[in-house]
Design a protein around this motif. Sequence first.
Motif, PDB file in Angstrom:
ATOM      1  N   TYR A  41      -3.319  24.153  -2.071  1.00 20.58           N
ATOM      2  CA  TYR A  41      -3.518  25.181  -3.361  1.00 20.58           C
ATOM      3  C   TYR A  41      -3.997  25.709  -2.174  1.00 20.58           C
ATOM      4  N   VAL A  42      -3.228  26.954  -2.053  1.00 23.03           N
ATOM      5  CA  VAL A  42      -3.860  28.195  -1.206  1.00 23.03           C
ATOM      6  C   VAL A  42      -3.741  29.501  -2.020  1.00 23.03           C
ATOM      7  N   ILE A  43      -4.505  30.043  -2.632  1.00 22.54           N
ATOM      8  CA  ILE A  43      -4.404  31.299  -2.998  1.00 22.54           C
ATOM      9  C   ILE A  43      -4.833  32.471  -2.400  1.00 22.54           C
ATOM     10  N   PHE A  91     -15.986  47.917   1.891  1.00 20.07           N
ATOM     11  CA  PHE A  91     -14.486  46.912   3.080  1.00 20.07           C
ATOM     12  C   PHE A  91     -13.965  46.111   2.282  1.00 20.07           C
ATOM     13  N   THR A  92     -12.881  45.745   2.263  1.00 24.68           N
ATOM     14  CA  THR A  92     -11.834  45.130   1.656  1.00 24.68           C
ATOM     15  C   THR A  92     -11.184  44.211   2.990  1.00 24.68           C
ATOM     16  N   ILE A  93     -12.033  42.625   1.845  1.00 28.16           N
ATOM     17  CA  ILE A  93     -10.704  41.426   3.007  1.00 28.16           C
ATOM     18  C   ILE A  93      -9.780  41.008   2.167  1.00 28.16           C
ATOM     19  N   ASN A  94      -8.489  40.758   3.070  1.00 33.92           N
ATOM     20  CA  ASN A  94      -7.345  40.428   2.352  1.00 33.92           C
ATOM     21  C   ASN A  94      -7.526  38.519   2.876  1.00 33.92           C
ATOM     22  N   GLY A  95      -7.498  37.424   2.414  1.00 37.42           N
ATOM     23  CA  GLY A  95      -7.817  36.294   2.237  1.00 37.42           C
ATOM     24  C   GLY A  95      -7.190  35.419   1.833  1.00 37.42           C
ATOM     25  N   SER A  96      -7.690  33.885   1.807  1.00 36.72           N
ATOM     26  CA  SER A  96      -7.013  33.068   1.098  1.00 36.72           C
ATOM     27  C   SER A  96      -8.833  32.370   0.846  1.00 36.72           C
ATOM     28  N   LEU A  97      -7.762  31.361   0.257  1.00 36.18           N
ATOM     29  CA  LEU A  97      -9.225  30.050  -0.738  1.00 36.18           C
ATOM     30  C   LEU A  97      -7.728  29.152  -0.825  1.00 36.18           C
ATOM     31  N   VAL A  98      -8.495  28.145  -0.402  1.00 34.20           N
ATOM     32  CA  VAL A  98      -8.205  26.518   0.222  1.00 34.20           C
ATOM     33  C   VAL A  98      -8.322  25.541  -0.935  1.00 34.20           C
TER      34      VAL A  98
END
Length: 152
Positions: free
Chosen positions: A67-69, A119-126
């Motif tokens: 489940y990738v957020i 800073f702003t980071i675009n990413g994911s949680l898995v």
Amino acid sequence: MTARRPGRAWTLALVALLIAGCAVGPRRGALGEDAKVGVFTYRVLAVQWQDQIGRGEWAAAPNARFYVIYLTVTNNGAEPLPFPRARLVDAAGREYEESPKARQRGIGLGSLQAMSPGFTINGSLVFDVPPGAYTLILSDGNKGEAIFALPN
């Protein structure tokens, strides 16, 4: 002898202490909304179920499903800070940590060492979890939390 009534200043001081002692509670957020918790601002952008993460020799299969957020995180503080712990909670109250398989491959924000201030980071949680309804809990590293109800 007559009993003295508390003065107005004393009453206001007591009310201020009572208000200060009340817990504010977690900040609730929805997909696409900002949730500010401590020095962090979180925005959950989208979610996706996946049968694999990575490619080629770096590919990994889940035990259940990944489940990738997808989200953005901003460090509004004045110093570098580690990305706080993220938890996924199912309808029965069971908590899940980020997938070790994702962390080992450097996938997901949980593998970050520190976030620079401003800073702003675009990413994911898995997460490696069975399909279902989940709630994402993101903290500020202290006691503050943002809670996002996620779609299936």
